[in-house]
Structure formats: C-alpha cells, structure tokens
Motif scaffolding. Structure first.
Motif, PDB file in Angstrom:
ATOM      1  N   ARG A 299       0.854  -1.196   0.000  1.00  0.00           N
ATOM      2  CA  ARG A 299       0.000   0.000   0.000  1.00  0.00           C
ATOM      3  C   ARG A 299       0.886   1.241   0.000  1.00  0.00           C
ATOM      4  NH1 ARG A 299      -4.677   0.944   4.240  1.00  0.00           N
ATOM      5  NH2 ARG A 299      -6.005  -0.880   3.928  1.00  0.00           N
ATOM      6  N   LYS A 300       0.531   2.193  -0.869  1.00  0.00           N
ATOM      7  CA  LYS A 300       1.379   3.386  -0.949  1.00  0.00           C
ATOM      8  C   LYS A 300       0.759   4.506  -0.099  1.00  0.00           C
ATOM      9  CE  LYS A 300       4.115   2.002  -4.542  1.00  0.00           C
ATOM     10  NZ  LYS A 300       4.054   0.608  -4.044  1.00  0.00           N
ATOM     11  N   ASP A 301       0.348   4.186   1.121  1.00  0.00           N
ATOM     12  CA  ASP A 301      -0.304   5.246   1.894  1.00  0.00           C
ATOM     13  C   ASP A 301       0.681   6.016   2.770  1.00  0.00           C
ATOM     14  OD1 ASP A 301      -2.040   2.929   4.134  1.00  0.00           O
ATOM     15  OD2 ASP A 301       0.091   3.397   3.902  1.00  0.00           O
ATOM     16  N   SER A 302       0.175   7.119   3.310  1.00  0.00           N
ATOM     17  CA  SER A 302       1.052   8.015   4.064  1.00  0.00           C
ATOM     18  C   SER A 302       1.510   7.346   5.367  1.00  0.00           C
ATOM     19  CB  SER A 302       0.276   9.301   4.354  1.00  0.00           C
ATOM     20  OG  SER A 302       0.277   9.591   5.717  1.00  0.00           O
ATOM     21  N   PRO A 303       2.757   7.598   5.788  1.00  0.00           N
ATOM     22  CA  PRO A 303       3.232   6.981   7.026  1.00  0.00           C
ATOM     23  C   PRO A 303       2.667   7.693   8.258  1.00  0.00           C
ATOM     24  CG  PRO A 303       4.936   8.379   6.068  1.00  0.00           C
ATOM     25  CD  PRO A 303       3.748   8.467   5.164  1.00  0.00           C
ATOM     26  N   GLN A 304       1.877   8.755   7.998  1.00  0.00           N
ATOM     27  CA  GLN A 304       1.369   9.566   9.114  1.00  0.00           C
ATOM     28  C   GLN A 304       0.386   8.789   9.984  1.00  0.00           C
ATOM     29  OE1 GLN A 304       0.728  13.326   7.146  1.00  0.00           O
ATOM     30  NE2 GLN A 304       0.013  14.164   9.099  1.00  0.00           N
ATOM     31  N   LEU A 305       0.537   8.955  11.279  1.00  0.00           N
ATOM     32  CA  LEU A 305      -0.374   8.277  12.193  1.00  0.00           C
ATOM     33  C   LEU A 305      -1.660   9.085  12.377  1.00  0.00           C
ATOM     34  CD1 LEU A 305      -0.965   6.032  14.279  1.00  0.00           C
ATOM     35  CD2 LEU A 305       0.106   7.503  15.988  1.00  0.00           C
ATOM     36  N   LEU A 306      -1.501  10.373  12.656  1.00  0.00           N
ATOM     37  CA  LEU A 306      -2.679  11.179  12.979  1.00  0.00           C
ATOM     38  C   LEU A 306      -3.272  11.862  11.744  1.00  0.00           C
ATOM     39  CD1 LEU A 306      -1.492  12.827  16.323  1.00  0.00           C
ATOM     40  CD2 LEU A 306      -2.751  10.695  15.974  1.00  0.00           C
ATOM     41  N   MET A 307      -4.579  12.056  11.777  1.00  0.00           N
ATOM     42  CA  MET A 307      -5.238  12.788  10.695  1.00  0.00           C
ATOM     43  C   MET A 307      -4.966  14.273  10.871  1.00  0.00           C
ATOM     44  SD  MET A 307      -8.980  11.039  10.310  1.00  0.00           S
ATOM     45  CE  MET A 307      -9.538  12.004   8.902  1.00  0.00           C
ATOM     46  N   ASP A 308      -4.979  15.014   9.775  1.00  0.00           N
ATOM     47  CA  ASP A 308      -4.795  16.460   9.857  1.00  0.00           C
ATOM     48  C   ASP A 308      -6.127  17.095  10.250  1.00  0.00           C
ATOM     49  OD1 ASP A 308      -4.255  19.111   9.593  1.00  0.00           O
ATOM     50  OD2 ASP A 308      -3.937  19.077   7.421  1.00  0.00           O
ATOM     51  N   ALA A 309      -6.292  17.333  11.547  1.00  0.00           N
ATOM     52  CA  ALA A 309      -7.577  17.844  12.041  1.00  0.00           C
ATOM     53  C   ALA A 309      -7.828  19.280  11.576  1.00  0.00           C
ATOM     54  CB  ALA A 309      -7.624  17.774  13.562  1.00  0.00           C
ATOM     55  N   LYS A 310      -6.793  19.947  11.081  1.00  0.00           N
ATOM     56  CA  LYS A 310      -6.946  21.343  10.627  1.00  0.00           C
ATOM     57  C   LYS A 310      -7.203  21.427   9.125  1.00  0.00           C
ATOM     58  CE  LYS A 310      -5.916  23.481  14.518  1.00  0.00           C
ATOM     59  NZ  LYS A 310      -6.929  24.263  15.214  1.00  0.00           N
ATOM     60  N   HIS A 311      -7.294  20.274   8.477  1.00  0.00           N
ATOM     61  CA  HIS A 311      -7.511  20.289   7.022  1.00  0.00           C
ATOM     62  C   HIS A 311      -8.857  20.950   6.703  1.00  0.00           C
ATOM     63  CE1 HIS A 311      -7.912  18.857   2.918  1.00  0.00           C
ATOM     64  NE2 HIS A 311      -9.094  18.372   3.254  1.00  0.00           N
ATOM     65  N   THR A 312      -8.850  21.847   5.720  1.00  0.00           N
ATOM     66  CA  THR A 312     -10.103  22.471   5.284  1.00  0.00           C
ATOM     67  C   THR A 312     -10.346  22.090   3.829  1.00  0.00           C
ATOM     68  OG1 THR A 312      -9.523  24.349   6.679  1.00  0.00           O
ATOM     69  CG2 THR A 312     -11.388  24.646   5.208  1.00  0.00           C
ATOM     70  N   PHE A 313     -11.519  21.551   3.550  1.00  0.00           N
ATOM     71  CA  PHE A 313     -11.869  21.225   2.161  1.00  0.00           C
ATOM     72  C   PHE A 313     -12.028  22.522   1.373  1.00  0.00           C
ATOM     73  CE2 PHE A 313     -13.595  17.606   4.582  1.00  0.00           C
ATOM     74  CZ  PHE A 313     -12.951  16.575   3.918  1.00  0.00           C
ATOM     75  N   PRO A 314     -11.620  22.513   0.095  1.00  0.00           N
ATOM     76  CA  PRO A 314     -11.810  23.727  -0.709  1.00  0.00           C
ATOM     77  C   PRO A 314     -13.298  24.035  -0.838  1.00  0.00           C
ATOM     78  CG  PRO A 314     -10.817  21.957  -2.029  1.00  0.00           C
ATOM     79  CD  PRO A 314     -11.005  21.414  -0.658  1.00  0.00           C
ATOM     80  N   VAL A 315     -13.630  25.325  -0.770  1.00  0.00           N
ATOM     81  CA  VAL A 315     -15.046  25.701  -0.809  1.00  0.00           C
ATOM     82  C   VAL A 315     -15.408  26.231  -2.198  1.00  0.00           C
ATOM     83  CG1 VAL A 315     -14.620  28.071   0.035  1.00  0.00           C
ATOM     84  CG2 VAL A 315     -16.849  27.017   0.408  1.00  0.00           C
ATOM     85  N   THR A 316     -16.648  25.989  -2.620  1.00  0.00           N
ATOM     86  CA  THR A 316     -17.141  26.598  -3.866  1.00  0.00           C
ATOM     87  C   THR A 316     -18.480  27.276  -3.563  1.00  0.00           C
ATOM     88  OG1 THR A 316     -18.290  24.567  -4.480  1.00  0.00           O
ATOM     89  CG2 THR A 316     -16.071  24.866  -5.377  1.00  0.00           C
ATOM     90  N   PHE A 317     -18.814  28.251  -4.368  1.00  0.00           N
ATOM     91  CA  PHE A 317     -20.077  28.973  -4.176  1.00  0.00           C
ATOM     92  C   PHE A 317     -20.923  28.853  -5.435  1.00  0.00           C
ATOM     93  CE2 PHE A 317     -16.648  31.298  -1.943  1.00  0.00           C
ATOM     94  CZ  PHE A 317     -17.040  31.023  -0.641  1.00  0.00           C
ATOM     95  N   PRO A 318     -21.585  27.709  -5.627  1.00  0.00           N
ATOM     96  CA  PRO A 318     -22.377  27.544  -6.858  1.00  0.00           C
ATOM     97  C   PRO A 318     -23.411  28.670  -6.989  1.00  0.00           C
ATOM     98  CG  PRO A 318     -22.276  25.501  -5.597  1.00  0.00           C
ATOM     99  CD  PRO A 318     -21.715  26.574  -4.725  1.00  0.00           C
ATOM    100  N   PHE A 319     -23.576  29.134  -8.228  1.00  0.00           N
ATOM    101  CA  PHE A 319     -24.515  30.227  -8.512  1.00  0.00           C
ATOM    102  C   PHE A 319     -25.919  29.835  -8.068  1.00  0.00           C
ATOM    103  CE2 PHE A 319     -27.196  32.316 -11.960  1.00  0.00           C
ATOM    104  CZ  PHE A 319     -27.256  33.538 -11.303  1.00  0.00           C
ATOM    105  N   ASN A 320     -26.535  30.714  -7.312  1.00  0.00           N
ATOM    106  CA  ASN A 320     -27.861  30.427  -6.773  1.00  0.00           C
ATOM    107  C   ASN A 320     -28.755  31.652  -6.952  1.00  0.00           C
ATOM    108  OD1 ASN A 320     -30.043  29.453  -5.308  1.00  0.00           O
ATOM    109  ND2 ASN A 320     -29.102  29.808  -3.314  1.00  0.00           N
TER     110      ASN A 320
END
Lengths: 31, 394
Positions: free
Chosen positions: B350-371
């Motif tokens: 498996r080519k996964d990250s060696p990191q143990l902990l999740m990045d709790a500060k990760h923010t998903f990119p936001v989009t503002f669909p036209f409404n």
C-alpha cells in the motif's frame, strides 16, 4: 425582447489585499 | 425633506437612490452597526445584500463609475472590519458569509451575461446592470467569501473542539457498557469532572444550533452542505486521533459506543436532509477504526478481512489500533505480535502516508455555486429599523 445588451465598460477592481492597503493608508492619513 | 408619496410596487424599478455623501452612513447602518441577533433576525434573508445591490444598480443607472467603485470598496472593507471585530461570533460570521454570497449572486444574476440569466423572469432581466461590467469586483467578492468561510470554519472548530473527545469517546450512553471496561485501566476523569463533561447530545445540539443559524441567514443550501461536511470531518478526525493516542479507548466496548455515536450523527444528517452532503463519508476512517476494535483478530482470514475492510485507514493507524487494543475481560486475548506482523506484510504494497494522525486542521476547498433568487427587487421594502431613511426607492 426585454433583454438589454451586455454591459460594456469593465470596471477594473483592485484585489482584496490591495483594497485593504488602500483603506489602511487612508485610515493612517486621517487624524 | 423628501415627501413619501405612496406608489404601487409596479412603479418601482428595483433601485435605491442615495446621495454620495450618505455612503458612509449607509455602510455604517447597514453593515458596521447591524446586529445579526437584534434587528437582522426579522429581516428577509439576504436583505442587506439586496439593498446594497439595488444601490449599485442606481449608481450604474446614473453611469457614475466612481459611485459604483466607491460603494463596492466601502462595502467590502466594512464587511472585513465587522469580521475583524466580531470574527469569533458564529452568528456574525454566518450572517456576512450568507450576505456576501447573496451579493455575489445578485451581481451575476443581473450582470446581463446570458449564462446567469436562464432562471430570470422577464422583469428580472429588465433589472440587469446597464453600463458597467463588474466581473472583476465579483472576483474580489468571491475571494472575500472564501476568507469569511475559512473564518467560519475556525469559529466552529473552536466551539466544537472541547466537546469532541468527551462526547464521542469518553461519555457512555449505551446502557451497561460502563461495566465492561478494559481490565487494568482506570477511568481518566473523576466523577466530578464527568458531571460537567460534554455528551454526544451536546455535540448534536451544537450542530443543530449552527445549522439553524445558517438556515435563518438564508445561507445557500450548497454552502450549508460544505460547512456540515467540514464539521463532520473535524469531529471524525479529532475523535480518531484521540483514539489512536489512548489505550483506554481501544476496546471492543468503545468500538460499540463509537458506532452508536456515529449512527446518531448519521441520524442527524438524515433529519436535516443532508445525507448527500458528503459529511458521512468523512467519518469513514473513524467508522473503520471502530469496526477494527470489534472484529476478530486471530487468523489469517481475519487479517485478510481487516486489510480489505480498513481502506480508509493508513497502515500506521491499523497497526496502532491493534497494538493498543485492550481486552475487556480475562477470556479475551491481546492481539498477538505475529498477527500484527501478518497485517504489516499484507499491507506492505500500500502506498499510503506513514502519518499516524489525521490532519484535524484540514479544510476542504469551498465553492459557491450560482444560486439565483426569485425575489423581485421592485417589491423589496426597507424596514425603518435599519435607519436608512435617507435612501429612497426608485
């Protein structure tokens, strides 16, 4: 048709950061 | 003083006229001093945005580029100022995120660009800007909306964070579960501390309160979904990270408790009609960790099942849970070292990250669909409570 022609004159806008700089300098200038 | 002559709504053109020297008063009353919890709670959602747009329309109608520029700059700077001053208040941030997006949608909907006019009524099409193309200002507003969104995420993170470990891991809601504690482990918190501790219900209530504030402010449904997905990610990441660091959380009964808690979070999503928000999917690593605590961990077949089940966990996380796993009674054994080795060998490719902990500060990119909005600008009335008597409907 009730549709109007597309607006023609593009108003150039500063970026968000430039806008902030403009305000900061204005605020500094004012007493 | 202008005399108010009552007119029929069809006579209005959906514009608002104000004197150039009144612009500071306009942004002061409508943005800087508006209290989302006081006056604004009774307003139609997005009203400040509609008012500002109708003022822009009038300046555009006058062909006064300076007036348009000046109003847009003051608006953007005032919103930023409010967020600097009250940026830790969820209601304020949610309110201005909703209004900034609505303002952005108005600038698109009435831009005269065909792509944004599809859902307009013919009357709405008559309200398109006449003289200016504000595409560059739309970009600035979109950048501002991204900044506000990031601030909203920070605020909700600060509020949720202290609740998560207590509510998701420590507090036990399943009856009879507290009797099956891992052997040899003492409870970390004293009973006094427990009384004030957060429960899963505290988390659910907090999520509900965030959700109802956003709905009240007329935030775009697609944006609410993104906020909820981000909230669930934070809950899942912080819970999993703490589980990976605490031996007393790695037992069969904790696995049961976590699965119950996750089911309650899923129930909350169903209740709010947010199943398609992508929020549940962010809990997948936590769900798999809880399952890992509950499955058999002895034979080669068990190892194979674990490897195919835990595809949202990294090898480091799987191995750590197995190492920390603590039997609940004397009839159960610890996970053998050879079993853990088997897992490690199986997952070697498996080519996964060696990191143990999740990045709790990760923010998903936001989009503002036209409404686009179906609201007819010419019908909008300005409540006297806003203190905008100096602007007039045109």
């Amino acid at each position: 048709s009730t549709q109007r022609p597309r607006p023609r004159v593009l108003l150039k806008a500063p970026t968000l950061a430039e806008m902030e700089e403009m305000t900061t300098s204005e605020e500094e200038e004012s007493p | 003083r202008p005399v108010n002559i009552p007119r029929k709504e069809k006579d209005f053109q959906g514009m608002l006229e104000y004197k150039k020297e009144d612009e500071p008063k306009l942004v002061k009353n409508l943005i800087l001093e508006l209290k989302p919890r006081g006056v604004a709670v009774n307003l139609i959602p997005g009203l400040p945005a509609y008012i500002l747009f109708m003022c822009v329309r009038h300046a555009d109608y006058l062909n006064d580029d300076q007036k348009v520029r000046s109003l847009l700059t003051s608006t953007i700077n005032s919103i930023k100022k409010v967020l600097k001053k009250r940026g830790d208040d969820f209601e304020t941030v949610s309110f201005w995120l909703s209004n900034t997006c609505r303002f952005l949608h108005c600038l698109k909907q009435y831009s005269g660009e065909e792509g944004f006019m599809k859902h307009n009524t013919s009357r709405q099409n008559e309200h398109c800007l006449t003289n200016f193309d504000l595409a560059e200002y739309r970009q600035v507003l979109s950048d501002l909306a991204i900044q506000i969104y990031q601030q909203l995420v920070r605020v909700l993170e600060n509020i949720l964070q202290p609740m998560i470990v207590s509510g998701m891991l420590e507090h036990e809601t399943i009856q009879g579960m507290s009797g099956v504690k891992p052997t040899g482990l003492r409870k970390r918190t004293s009973s006094i501390a427990d009384e004030g501790a957060y429960t899963l219900d505290s988390i659910l209530q907090q999520l509900g309160s965030f959700h109802s504030v956003m709905c009240q402010h007329g935030m775009d449904p697609e944006l609410i979904k993104q906020v909820v997905k981000q909230m669930f990610y934070i809950v899942g990441a912080i819970t999993l990270n703490n589980l990976l660091l605490r031996k007393d959380m790695c037992s069969w009964s904790k696995g049961m408790q976590i699965r119950y808690n996750v089911s309650q979070l899923e129930e909350w999503l169903r209740d709010k009609n947010l199943v398609n928000s992508g929020a549940k999917e962010t809990l997948e690593p936590l769900i798999q960790a809880a399952q890992l605590l509950q499955v058999k961990k002895k034979t080669d077949e068990d190892a194979e099942a674990i490897c195919s089940m835990c595809n949202a966990l990294t090898t480091a996380q799987i191995v750590k849970v197995l190492f920390l796993y603590t039997p609940v009674n004397e009839f159960e054994e610890r996970v053998s070292v050879s079993f853990i080795r088997t897992i490690q060998v199986r997952l070697r490719d498996r080519k996964d990250s060696p990191q143990l902990l999740m990045d709790a500060k990760h923010t998903f990119p936001v989009t503002f669909p036209f409404n686009p909005s179906s609201l007819a600008l010419e019908t909008i009335q300005i409540p006297t409570s806003l203190g905008l008597g100096f602007i007039s409907r045109v």
